[in-house]
Design an enzyme around this catalytic site. Structure first.
Site, PDB file in Angstrom:
ATOM      1  N   GLU A 113       0.841  -1.197   0.000  1.00 29.73           N
ATOM      2  CA  GLU A 113       0.000   0.000   0.000  1.00 29.73           C
ATOM      3  C   GLU A 113       0.879   1.250   0.000  1.00 29.73           C
ATOM      4  O   GLU A 113       1.994   1.222   0.532  1.00 29.73           O
ATOM      5  CB  GLU A 113      -0.886   0.024   1.248  1.00 29.73           C
ATOM      6  CG  GLU A 113      -1.792  -1.177   1.398  1.00 29.73           C
ATOM      7  CD  GLU A 113      -2.419  -1.242   2.782  1.00 29.73           C
ATOM      8  OE1 GLU A 113      -3.351  -0.458   3.055  1.00 29.73           O
ATOM      9  OE2 GLU A 113      -1.959  -2.064   3.595  1.00 29.73           O
ATOM     10  N   LYS A 115       2.313   4.587   1.322  1.00 28.35           N
ATOM     11  CA  LYS A 115       2.480   5.133   2.678  1.00 28.35           C
ATOM     12  C   LYS A 115       2.155   6.631   2.623  1.00 28.35           C
ATOM     13  O   LYS A 115       2.980   7.445   2.210  1.00 28.35           O
ATOM     14  CB  LYS A 115       3.898   4.898   3.189  1.00 28.35           C
ATOM     15  CG  LYS A 115       4.092   5.302   4.642  1.00 28.35           C
ATOM     16  CD  LYS A 115       5.489   4.931   5.130  1.00 28.35           C
ATOM     17  CE  LYS A 115       5.654   5.326   6.604  1.00 28.35           C
ATOM     18  NZ  LYS A 115       5.557   6.783   6.813  1.00 28.35           N
ATOM     19  N   ASP A 117       1.676  10.371   3.603  1.00 27.89           N
ATOM     20  CA  ASP A 117       2.435  11.251   4.504  1.00 27.89           C
ATOM     21  C   ASP A 117       1.440  12.155   5.228  1.00 27.89           C
ATOM     22  O   ASP A 117       1.155  13.271   4.806  1.00 27.89           O
ATOM     23  CB  ASP A 117       3.437  12.091   3.694  1.00 27.89           C
ATOM     24  CG  ASP A 117       4.515  12.684   4.577  1.00 27.89           C
ATOM     25  OD1 ASP A 117       4.587  12.310   5.763  1.00 27.89           O
ATOM     26  OD2 ASP A 117       5.291  13.528   4.086  1.00 27.89           O
ATOM     27  N   TYR A 222      -6.784   2.162   6.393  1.00 28.42           N
ATOM     28  CA  TYR A 222      -5.908   1.077   5.971  1.00 28.42           C
ATOM     29  C   TYR A 222      -5.958  -0.161   6.874  1.00 28.42           C
ATOM     30  O   TYR A 222      -5.206  -1.108   6.650  1.00 28.42           O
ATOM     31  CB  TYR A 222      -4.461   1.547   5.868  1.00 28.42           C
ATOM     32  CG  TYR A 222      -3.890   2.182   7.124  1.00 28.42           C
ATOM     33  CD1 TYR A 222      -3.690   1.446   8.277  1.00 28.42           C
ATOM     34  CD2 TYR A 222      -3.543   3.528   7.131  1.00 28.42           C
ATOM     35  CE1 TYR A 222      -3.170   2.024   9.422  1.00 28.42           C
ATOM     36  CE2 TYR A 222      -3.006   4.133   8.272  1.00 28.42           C
ATOM     37  CZ  TYR A 222      -2.824   3.364   9.398  1.00 28.42           C
ATOM     38  OH  TYR A 222      -2.304   3.940  10.538  1.00 28.42           O
ATOM     39  N   LYS A 310      11.037   3.136   2.802  1.00 30.45           N
ATOM     40  CA  LYS A 310      11.159   4.586   2.657  1.00 30.45           C
ATOM     41  C   LYS A 310      11.839   4.900   1.322  1.00 30.45           C
ATOM     42  O   LYS A 310      12.859   4.299   0.975  1.00 30.45           O
ATOM     43  CB  LYS A 310      11.986   5.174   3.808  1.00 30.45           C
ATOM     44  CG  LYS A 310      11.305   5.086   5.164  1.00 30.45           C
ATOM     45  CD  LYS A 310      10.019   5.889   5.180  1.00 30.45           C
ATOM     46  CE  LYS A 310       9.429   6.016   6.575  1.00 30.45           C
ATOM     47  NZ  LYS A 310      10.080   7.000   7.403  1.00 30.45           N
ATOM     48  N   CYS A 404      31.899  24.411  27.837  1.00 27.54           N
ATOM     49  CA  CYS A 404      30.457  24.331  27.553  1.00 27.54           C
ATOM     50  C   CYS A 404      29.914  25.701  27.155  1.00 27.54           C
ATOM     51  O   CYS A 404      30.139  26.691  27.863  1.00 27.54           O
ATOM     52  CB  CYS A 404      29.721  23.816  28.788  1.00 27.54           C
ATOM     53  SG  CYS A 404      27.919  23.805  28.609  1.00 27.54           S
ATOM     54  N   CYS A 407      27.451  26.739  30.316  1.00 23.14           N
ATOM     55  CA  CYS A 407      27.867  26.947  31.719  1.00 23.14           C
ATOM     56  C   CYS A 407      29.364  27.183  31.880  1.00 23.14           C
ATOM     57  O   CYS A 407      29.846  27.354  33.009  1.00 23.14           O
ATOM     58  CB  CYS A 407      27.433  25.769  32.581  1.00 23.14           C
ATOM     59  SG  CYS A 407      28.345  24.246  32.241  1.00 23.14           S
ATOM     60  N   CYS A 422      29.545  17.874  28.425  1.00 21.89           N
ATOM     61  CA  CYS A 422      29.618  18.689  29.635  1.00 21.89           C
ATOM     62  C   CYS A 422      29.182  17.798  30.786  1.00 21.89           C
ATOM     63  O   CYS A 422      28.084  17.231  30.754  1.00 21.89           O
ATOM     64  CB  CYS A 422      28.701  19.906  29.523  1.00 21.89           C
ATOM     65  SG  CYS A 422      28.559  20.847  31.072  1.00 21.89           S
ATOM     66  N   CYS A 427      24.550  22.142  34.958  1.00 21.75           N
ATOM     67  CA  CYS A 427      24.533  22.888  33.686  1.00 21.75           C
ATOM     68  C   CYS A 427      23.093  23.247  33.332  1.00 21.75           C
ATOM     69  O   CYS A 427      22.230  22.367  33.225  1.00 21.75           O
ATOM     70  CB  CYS A 427      25.137  22.030  32.578  1.00 21.75           C
ATOM     71  SG  CYS A 427      25.009  22.775  30.939  1.00 21.75           S
TER      72      CYS A 427
END
Length: 668
Positions: A113, A115, A117, A222, A310, A404, A407, A422, A427
């Site tokens: 079938e 697919k 979207d 479906y 896909k 980082c 932080c 980090c 943080c």
């Protein structure tokens, strides 16, 4: 006009409108001009206004949209709405076919079938009447969007038979509706939708059904959640039965006898897909026999009897204008490419994943480069390579920071990892991302607490850990920008509802390292309460199926922290549920049943029990039902037409029962 005459007239008009609507929206073969349909609808609306006592929930007039809703109620799906595993090439499809045939034998056929979207939805009918429609949500719990789904004219409000069943489908926005919607939004100076799927999802999550009605959505059904009395034995028969009931199914489907036929169907649609009036992002392949589907079973997330192919990723060229850094809830610093906006795979892309510093070095990516960006369906866009021959000399090298970006703590690269991390537990970025994770759909699922609201609450220092969410007051929320009385009331209600979530939702929300949604449910089922899990030793944890050394160490370390102990106490004080709400599994020690502690495999067709009923009864007596036969299997229950699992059990010398023997033992 008296009431009796009005009722007769209304019934005549409804019958005509239902027939004309079916011809137009389902068969795509109208028998009357639009003007005649519109005139009848106008007449119906006038009569129902004069005689409101005659208006019914299945009247065609409900499709224009009703009263504005306060919020979407939660709906628990009677049968989980699982996601599909993915295939990206021919070999993936052949591997899927091999796994299927190993489990059920070579006598297997498939249904292919398109697919669509769009947005997965579930529709429930009682005695032929449409009573509830819901989103997929997390697969177990969705949102009640009945009022919005009633505005989709291809969804029948009453079926041709007075049957009770649940059907699944994909709501979508046709390309023409999408273009018209974006054109209107552009004229009003509003942001444009990136693609039809986002537009459909946004339309069905509007609290005002009139907005959904104006956007001309459509749907393809479906599958049937429960075949009930329909008596169908295959997926292809189920689709034909849906047609018979007046549902709209996608006719671009094919029953395939071999995997070669499947691959031929897939390859044909790779070329034809641009010419469809709606977006598709692949092909769904399902085992046709419902009995074989039951034998194959499911994993925690997806059925073993279906897969989604896909379509190949689409690639485009654009310019990388900068690289942005973000800190995730586990402290990993991730670089993201900021791009000149470009259309790829039906979506306008402005950002793409760069994964880590090693990838940037390996591909020699510089700021200002012309880059090739790839995206397929829901997959996050990524930078594939650099067009080095188009460099001008103005491009700039990128260097990952040593500290980082949030932080200023020094970044480290842990042994065996490529990511910079980090490790500062305070943080702000990690705390904020942890809060966002806690309220997300697969965790505590708190509507109205999205990323923006969480960031705002965190910036205003109203929340610093997840327990603070349950201490928020109406006054604090009303003081925030864009938070009115209605929004605040809905949010407070959603927070209150989340307190009753089952334990696995909370466990996943706490963000314990290496504990995903599936492991959280396994742990909740095994230990049943947060208190027992917190007291579990590493040995206790490793004894649980699917819990390994690394995860066990992480769980023990989490509950040893004083901060974690204090957090759990605060959540308990706030009234957050700490117990698993599913059926408590019976341990081997607690059961004197013959099944206690044994691994059982079901194969073939059972006559008196469904496979799920047999599984539930065995597990309730302390047994463990597995999907495949191995040396660890203690017992195989073989029904009619048992296949390769029975053969393997006989080869391994495993005890085999028939259904009669099973029923005797279950009823002792």
């Amino acid at each position: 006009m008296d009431l009796q005459i009005a009722e007769q007239k209304i019934n005549e008009i409804r019958s005509l409108l239902n027939q004309y609507g079916y011809e137009y929206y389902v068969l795509d073969n109208p028998s009357v001009p639009d003007a005649e349909y519109d005139q009848l609808m106008h007449e119906l609306l006038e009569l129902e206004e004069r005689f409101p006592q005659l208006k019914t929930s299945d009247s065609p007039s409900v499709r224009v949209g009703g009263a504005v809703l306060d919020l979407f109620e939660k709906v628990e799906h009677r049968t989980p709405m699982l996601s599909l595993g993915n295939a990206f090439n021919e070999q993936d499809l052949r591997d899927f076919d091999r796994r299927v045939r190993q489990a059920v034998g070579d006598n297997v056929s498939y249904v292919c079938e398109l697919k669509i979207d769009g947005l997965a939805v579930s529709l429930r009918y009682e005695d032929g009447l449409f009573v509830q429609g819901a989103t997929r949500g997390d697969g177990t719990i969705g949102e009640d969007i009945t009022a919005n789904l009633k505005t989709i004219k291809s969804i029948p409000l009453r079926l041709r038979e007075n049957v009770s069943l649940e059907v699944r489908g994909e709501a979508y926005m046709p390309k023409g509706s999408f273009e018209a919607l974006n054109k209107a939004r552009e004229e009003r100076g509003e942001d444009l939708f990136a693609n039809p799927r986002n537009a459909a999802a946004g339309s069905l999550r509007q609290l005002d059904p009139k907005i959904a009605a104006s956007r001309r959505l459509d749907v393809f059904l479906y599958g049937i959640g429960n075949t009930g009395a329909s008596g169908v034995i295959s997926h292809s028969e189920a689709l034909n039965y849906l047609d018979h009931l007046s549902f709209k199914t996608n006719k671009e489907r094919r029953k395939c006898a071999t995997i070669d036929d499947v691959i031929s169907f897939v390859n044909g649609w790779v070329e034809k897909r641009p010419h469809l009036p709606y977006e598709i992002d692949g092909i769904v392949i399902k085992v046709d026999s419902l009995e074989q589907q039951a034998e194959l079973g499911t994993t925690a997330k997806s059925p073993r009897w279906a897969i989604a192919y896909k379509f190949p990723a689409e690639e485009v060229v654009t310019t990388l204008i900068d690289i942005e850094l973000s800190v995730g809830r586990t402290g990993v610093v991730t670089p993201t490419a900021l791009l000149v906006p470009v259309k790829v795979a039906g979506t306008t892309v402005q950002r793409a994943s760069l994964h880590n510093e090693d990838l940037i070095r390996e591909k020699d990516i510089k700021i200002g480069d012309k880059v090739v960006v790839k995206k397929a369906g829901d997959i996050i866009p990524e930078v594939v390579n650099v067009l080095g021959d188009q460099r001008t000399g103005d491009e700039v090298d990128f260097h990952m920071p040593t500290h980082c970006p949030e932080c200023e703590s020094e970044l480290v690269r842990l042994e065996g990892e490529v990511a910079l991390r980090c490790i500062n537990p305070k943080c702000p970025a990690q705390i904020r991302e942890g809060l966002i994770h806690f309220v997300s759909r697969d965790a505590m699922n708190i509507d109205g607490l999205g990323e923006k609201v969480i960031s705002q609450l965190f910036a205003e220092k109203l929340i610093s850990d997840v327990a603070d969410i349950y201490m928020l007051t109406r006054e604090q929320l009303l003081a925030l920008e864009r938070m009115g009385e209605k929004s605040v009331s809905n949010l407070i209600k959603a927070i209150e509802i989340s307190k009753s979530n089952s334990l696995e939702k909370l466990l996943f929300g706490l963000g314990i390292r290496h504990v995903g949604a599936k492991a959280a449910k396994t742990l909740a089922q095994q230990f049943f309460t947060m208190e027992k899990l917190a007291e579990a030793s590493k040995e206790d944890l490793i004894a649980v199926n699917e819990i390994g050394d690394k995860m066990a160490d992480s769980i023990v370390a989490f509950f040893e922290q004083e901060e974690a102990k204090e957090l759990i106490k605060e959540l308990v004080t706030a009234g957050v549920n700490m117990e698993y709400k599913g059926a408590k599994p019976v341990s081997a020690e607690e059961s004197d049943s013959i099944f206690a502690g044994k691994t059982v495999v079901l194969t073939g067709k059972l006559e008196q029990l469904s496979r799920n009923e047999a599984k539930e009864k065995i597990e309730a007596l302390g047994g463990n039902v597995a999907g495949s036969v191995s040396k660890k299997t203690h017992l195989v229950i073989a029904g009619e037409d048992a296949g390769s699992k029975l053969t393997k059990a006989q080869e391994l010398g495993i005890e085999v029962w028939d259904e009669e023997k099973l029923l005797v033992e279950l009823n002792k």
